[in-house]
Design a protein around this motif. Sequence first.
Motif, PDB file in Angstrom:
ATOM      1  N   MET A  67       1.380   6.489  -6.919  1.00  0.00           N
ATOM      2  CA  MET A  67       0.182   7.162  -7.427  1.00  0.00           C
ATOM      3  C   MET A  67      -0.059   8.513  -6.791  1.00  0.00           C
ATOM      4  O   MET A  67      -1.005   9.223  -7.172  1.00  0.00           O
ATOM      5  N   GLY A  68       0.750   8.879  -5.816  1.00  0.00           N
ATOM      6  CA  GLY A  68       0.629  10.196  -5.208  1.00  0.00           C
ATOM      7  C   GLY A  68      -0.291  10.269  -4.008  1.00  0.00           C
ATOM      8  O   GLY A  68      -0.289  11.269  -3.291  1.00  0.00           O
ATOM      9  N   SER A  69      -1.094   9.242  -3.750  1.00  0.00           N
ATOM     10  CA  SER A  69      -1.976   9.224  -2.582  1.00  0.00           C
ATOM     11  C   SER A  69      -2.460   7.797  -2.362  1.00  0.00           C
ATOM     12  O   SER A  69      -2.359   6.943  -3.252  1.00  0.00           O
ATOM     13  N   PHE A  70      -3.009   7.565  -1.175  1.00  0.00           N
ATOM     14  CA  PHE A  70      -3.552   6.248  -0.871  1.00  0.00           C
ATOM     15  C   PHE A  70      -4.994   6.213  -1.342  1.00  0.00           C
ATOM     16  O   PHE A  70      -5.913   6.606  -0.623  1.00  0.00           O
TER      17      PHE A  70
ATOM     18  N   VAL B  63      -5.976  -5.675   8.635  1.00  0.00           N
ATOM     19  CA  VAL B  63      -5.107  -4.594   8.140  1.00  0.00           C
ATOM     20  C   VAL B  63      -5.782  -3.792   7.039  1.00  0.00           C
ATOM     21  O   VAL B  63      -5.452  -2.618   6.833  1.00  0.00           O
ATOM     22  N   SER B  64      -6.715  -4.394   6.318  1.00  0.00           N
ATOM     23  CA  SER B  64      -7.376  -3.655   5.239  1.00  0.00           C
ATOM     24  C   SER B  64      -8.301  -2.569   5.767  1.00  0.00           C
ATOM     25  O   SER B  64      -8.777  -1.735   4.998  1.00  0.00           O
ATOM     26  N   PHE B  65      -8.567  -2.568   7.097  1.00  0.00           N
ATOM     27  CA  PHE B  65      -9.433  -1.555   7.684  1.00  0.00           C
ATOM     28  C   PHE B  65      -8.646  -0.468   8.416  1.00  0.00           C
ATOM     29  O   PHE B  65      -9.248   0.400   9.038  1.00  0.00           O
ATOM     30  N   TYR B  66      -7.324  -0.528   8.351  1.00  0.00           N
ATOM     31  CA  TYR B  66      -6.513   0.521   8.960  1.00  0.00           C
ATOM     32  C   TYR B  66      -6.749   1.833   8.223  1.00  0.00           C
ATOM     33  O   TYR B  66      -7.011   1.854   7.022  1.00  0.00           O
ATOM     34  N   SER B  67      -6.628   2.936   8.932  1.00  0.00           N
ATOM     35  CA  SER B  67      -6.781   4.240   8.294  1.00  0.00           C
ATOM     36  C   SER B  67      -5.604   4.516   7.382  1.00  0.00           C
ATOM     37  O   SER B  67      -4.507   3.961   7.551  1.00  0.00           O
ATOM     38  N   ALA B  68      -5.823   5.391   6.402  1.00  0.00           N
ATOM     39  CA  ALA B  68      -4.761   5.744   5.467  1.00  0.00           C
ATOM     40  C   ALA B  68      -3.575   6.355   6.201  1.00  0.00           C
ATOM     41  O   ALA B  68      -2.415   6.083   5.877  1.00  0.00           O
ATOM     42  N   THR B  69      -3.876   7.159   7.220  1.00  0.00           N
ATOM     43  CA  THR B  69      -2.799   7.796   7.981  1.00  0.00           C
ATOM     44  C   THR B  69      -1.923   6.764   8.662  1.00  0.00           C
ATOM     45  O   THR B  69      -0.681   6.845   8.624  1.00  0.00           O
ATOM     46  N   ASP B  70      -2.554   5.771   9.280  1.00  0.00           N
ATOM     47  CA  ASP B  70      -1.790   4.732   9.966  1.00  0.00           C
ATOM     48  C   ASP B  70      -0.963   3.909   8.985  1.00  0.00           C
ATOM     49  O   ASP B  70       0.211   3.615   9.240  1.00  0.00           O
ATOM     50  N   ILE B  71      -1.569   3.529   7.864  1.00  0.00           N
ATOM     51  CA  ILE B  71      -0.863   2.691   6.897  1.00  0.00           C
ATOM     52  C   ILE B  71       0.365   3.398   6.339  1.00  0.00           C
ATOM     53  O   ILE B  71       1.445   2.803   6.222  1.00  0.00           O
ATOM     54  N   LEU B  72       0.216   4.654   5.994  1.00  0.00           N
ATOM     55  CA  LEU B  72       1.306   5.359   5.314  1.00  0.00           C
ATOM     56  C   LEU B  72       2.478   5.687   6.241  1.00  0.00           C
ATOM     57  O   LEU B  72       3.600   5.848   5.774  1.00  0.00           O
TER      58      LEU B  72
ATOM     59  N   CYS C 203       0.832  -1.204   0.000  1.00  0.00           N
ATOM     60  CA  CYS C 203       0.000   0.000   0.000  1.00  0.00           C
ATOM     61  C   CYS C 203       0.864   1.250   0.000  1.00  0.00           C
ATOM     62  O   CYS C 203       0.578   2.225  -0.719  1.00  0.00           O
ATOM     63  N   GLN C 204       1.928   1.230   0.796  1.00  0.00           N
ATOM     64  CA  GLN C 204       2.832   2.379   0.832  1.00  0.00           C
ATOM     65  C   GLN C 204       3.531   2.579  -0.510  1.00  0.00           C
ATOM     66  O   GLN C 204       3.672   3.707  -0.991  1.00  0.00           O
TER      67      GLN C 204
ATOM     68  N   PHE D 128      -8.274   4.239  -3.845  1.00  0.00           N
ATOM     69  CA  PHE D 128      -8.860   2.930  -4.122  1.00  0.00           C
ATOM     70  C   PHE D 128      -7.957   2.127  -5.048  1.00  0.00           C
ATOM     71  O   PHE D 128      -7.757   0.925  -4.856  1.00  0.00           O
ATOM     72  N   ALA D 129      -7.398   2.787  -6.044  1.00  0.00           N
ATOM     73  CA  ALA D 129      -6.512   2.095  -6.988  1.00  0.00           C
ATOM     74  C   ALA D 129      -5.282   1.543  -6.285  1.00  0.00           C
ATOM     75  O   ALA D 129      -4.831   0.428  -6.577  1.00  0.00           O
ATOM     76  N   ALA D 130      -4.717   2.314  -5.340  1.00  0.00           N
ATOM     77  CA  ALA D 130      -3.536   1.855  -4.613  1.00  0.00           C
ATOM     78  C   ALA D 130      -3.870   0.647  -3.742  1.00  0.00           C
ATOM     79  O   ALA D 130      -3.128  -0.341  -3.715  1.00  0.00           O
ATOM     80  N   SER D 131      -5.001   0.728  -3.036  1.00  0.00           N
ATOM     81  CA  SER D 131      -5.394  -0.386  -2.185  1.00  0.00           C
ATOM     82  C   SER D 131      -5.710  -1.624  -3.006  1.00  0.00           C
ATOM     83  O   SER D 131      -5.292  -2.738  -2.663  1.00  0.00           O
ATOM     84  N   LEU D 132      -6.442  -1.456  -4.115  1.00  0.00           N
ATOM     85  CA  LEU D 132      -6.785  -2.590  -4.964  1.00  0.00           C
ATOM     86  C   LEU D 132      -5.533  -3.212  -5.569  1.00  0.00           C
ATOM     87  O   LEU D 132      -5.411  -4.438  -5.648  1.00  0.00           O
ATOM     88  N   SER D 133      -4.597  -2.380  -5.976  1.00  0.00           N
ATOM     89  CA  SER D 133      -3.346  -2.899  -6.539  1.00  0.00           C
ATOM     90  C   SER D 133      -2.582  -3.706  -5.507  1.00  0.00           C
ATOM     91  O   SER D 133      -2.007  -4.760  -5.828  1.00  0.00           O
ATOM     92  N   ALA D 134      -2.579  -3.232  -4.262  1.00  0.00           N
ATOM     93  CA  ALA D 134      -1.897  -3.973  -3.200  1.00  0.00           C
ATOM     94  C   ALA D 134      -2.578  -5.309  -2.955  1.00  0.00           C
ATOM     95  O   ALA D 134      -1.910  -6.339  -2.775  1.00  0.00           O
ATOM     96  N   ARG D 135      -3.906  -5.352  -2.962  1.00  0.00           N
ATOM     97  CA  ARG D 135      -4.634  -6.597  -2.752  1.00  0.00           C
ATOM     98  C   ARG D 135      -4.371  -7.583  -3.885  1.00  0.00           C
ATOM     99  O   ARG D 135      -4.127  -8.768  -3.652  1.00  0.00           O
ATOM    100  N   ILE D 136      -4.450  -7.083  -5.114  1.00  0.00           N
ATOM    101  CA  ILE D 136      -4.205  -7.953  -6.258  1.00  0.00           C
ATOM    102  C   ILE D 136      -2.794  -8.526  -6.195  1.00  0.00           C
ATOM    103  O   ILE D 136      -2.574  -9.718  -6.468  1.00  0.00           O
TER     104      ILE D 136
END
Length: 843
Positions: free
Chosen positions: A341-344, A488-497, A334-335, A346-354
């Motif tokens: 992509m410049g930000s966290f 982990v998929s429910f962590y906030s963007a702030t926490d993940i980054l 995700c990081q 949906f595309a970033a999260s989906l790419s990490a899952r895939i």
Amino acid sequence: MNSKLFVYFCFFLSGVSALIYEVVWGRLLVSVFGASLYAVATITSVFLAGLALGALVAGRFRGNCATRLRLYGLLEVAVGALGVGLPYLFAAETLQPLWLGLAGTVSGDAGSYLLRVLFASLLLLPPTMLMGATFPVLVGVVAPGETEKTDPTQALYAANTTGGAIGAVLAGFILLPALGLRATSAVAASFNIVAGLVALALSFLPEKAQPAPVEESVVVPAKKRAFAKEVMPPSTAATIFSTAFVSGIILLTMEVSWTRWFSLLLGSSVYSFSCVLCLVLVSLAAGAWVVQKLLHRIGNRFLLMATAYFISCTYVLITMYSANEIPWLYVWLCQVYASMMGSFSFAASLSARISVVAIVIMPPVFLMGTVFPLLLGGKSPDKTIYVGSLYAVNTAGSIFGALLTGFVLIPSLSALAGSGIQWTIILCIAAQITMALWCFMEWARAFVTDPDTRLIVVGIGVFVAVAVAGDVALFRPQWNRNIMSAGVSFYSATDILKMDREAFLASLGVSPSVRKNPIKFYREGLNATVTVAQDRRRNVVYLKLDGKVEAALPADPSKPAQGADTTTHLLLGSLPPALGAGERKAVLVIGYGSGTTAGAALANETVGSLTIAELESAVLAADKYFAQSNGNPLSQRMKVHIAVTDGRYHLAAYDTEYDAIICQPSDPWVAGSADLFTQDFWRLAKSRLKPGGVVSQWIQMYSIEPAQFAMLCRTFSTVFPNCSIVYPQQAGECVLIGFNSETPVSEGIIVNALQDQQINAQTMPAGYDSLNPVMTAAIVLNAAAVRELGQHMAGQTGESGINTDDHNYIEYAVARNAMSQKQQIDSNIELLQRFNKAPPLSR
């Protein structure tokens, strides 16, 4: 141009439509029969059984190429016609009256389940049998001639599987979110019709322009088998069909296990399921394409299958040893994608899952994907009978594997050994080792002629198999349940980054520098994985379903509990009984959760009976860890009736009327809950309310955009014109209240009803006495304000639609927000305040 290419193209389109239908029909039947594993397994099994039966029957068909092409074309057109019509037959307004009429004639869970099997069979067997028949019919068109180096049957299978992968992508990521079920089904039907028309056109071409004719009973001399050097003796047939059956079991067992595992790691959204399904099909298609070249070069399929099984089981074993690192891998990816992509987003999260799913499953599925095409490449006096029978046997194995895994292995092994998912995957490793040794010995028997050499070769194979099996038995991978259920998929963007690995482990309580947060309960049930964990520092006990926190109650009710959500649970259970008229009220609670909502409802002495419809029995088993705070509702056996079933199915199948219906699930994007947030469901709920009855629906506000929240409010108000919204200050959720009456209900009536109700001290949940002060500062919108809110947002955003079973827009849209970790609670509270025109409330 070679006309066989058009045949491959037709079967490619057939594969696209087949996977779209599988997703669409499954969703349609779940909306009527419920989202329990029993319902889903029934749908899947009947779908696969139809394919197998169709293939078995069509394998006996005789005819030249033109006749086969015409039959195939007619089959595709027929499937397309059924594909367009079935969604209208599936519709609740069409099916539900018949369903209710028959449901009243059976009693007990067994009778109800058999009735569902009958219904699913009547609806799905006709189209799926037609779909299953297309493969052996086309095999007779493209079956290999004596001089061909590769078997076109394998290419046909590969084209269809590739189409299936594309169909899964289209259905899960594009068509269903944009068009809904009926329109998506119509798109799939168009693929069938195009394929059918192309095949019919080919059948009327001059014979020279058609594929080469097939000689029905030709035994090809061994010296001309350039692509398959071994001669299959009669005794090998048992090995071939046994391998097909077992490979189906292994593949579906692994797929079901992986789906459960990734639901736990990545959340049980529609996108998580789509990721697994798409990557499985892509890997199978890749294996089918590659194997054609390998078989031509290496020659012996048993050696190839032994190699594939062995490498696959080795890779799966490595992933088992690395399982505790996979959640951190997701956070790290995700990081990486957020940085790219410049930000966290949906595309970033989906790419990490895939990426995570691909790393775990694609290599072994690719290898497993070579097995069935290798079996297809065998020579037979009658290719169509061989392919039809082989396909039927392989599909039967798939059905058995899916049922065995979901109903028996995962829940039973979870109760016995901690993690049923882990142990089921380990059993798959053992099965792959066995199959590798079996295929290796079959190769040695046929191709190593010297007895001493054969003994040495077989000894080496046995030694390697025993070594791998011994490694699994002696050094079994140990899953850390804190990490597995971290969500982990429910962590906030702030926490993940901002997390590094040490901070990640500390957040789970598994870092050496942080005191461990104990797991008090962990069980992988039939439908979900249930975890109860305690955060001692915050004085909170959590309930998690598939890694997502569903409730947080005080571990010690006499002390402050940071992050507890008791208020919303209490409000959800308290309001409906207080607002309803009359004594001895009958109340239905859909979803038990921590039990606080049920306890709050029972605290009202006017409640005479309470029915709890809970999908997952493991949730009920975890109740003892919340008894100190929830009022212990399950102990009131004279009042409480428990139905371990899907709440929507319970309402649809039984015509019992209630004074109040309380919907506990709060997330309209989670699998199993999404169908509780549609206009169709709310109409069903209203039909089960007595005059003057009340429905309450809990909606989370932290990962839903204001336009989507407004769509839910607008949809709710179309069913309940007399409705209200209640938001308790400091909470992350609000409650929709709908009344089955024409008399307007003001804001003051709602608050007074809550404050004036009688409380049974013996069943009072912890914190109940603190609810009135919270309500004094609550935001309460009346029906006019709810409608105005919905209309205003529709005008602002252009999203004026209604959330329905056919087009469950919210399920897909809110899942994107949840995956991108967008916090929307402040925007939604501001929206409520804007339309809150009532004066400040007071006691």
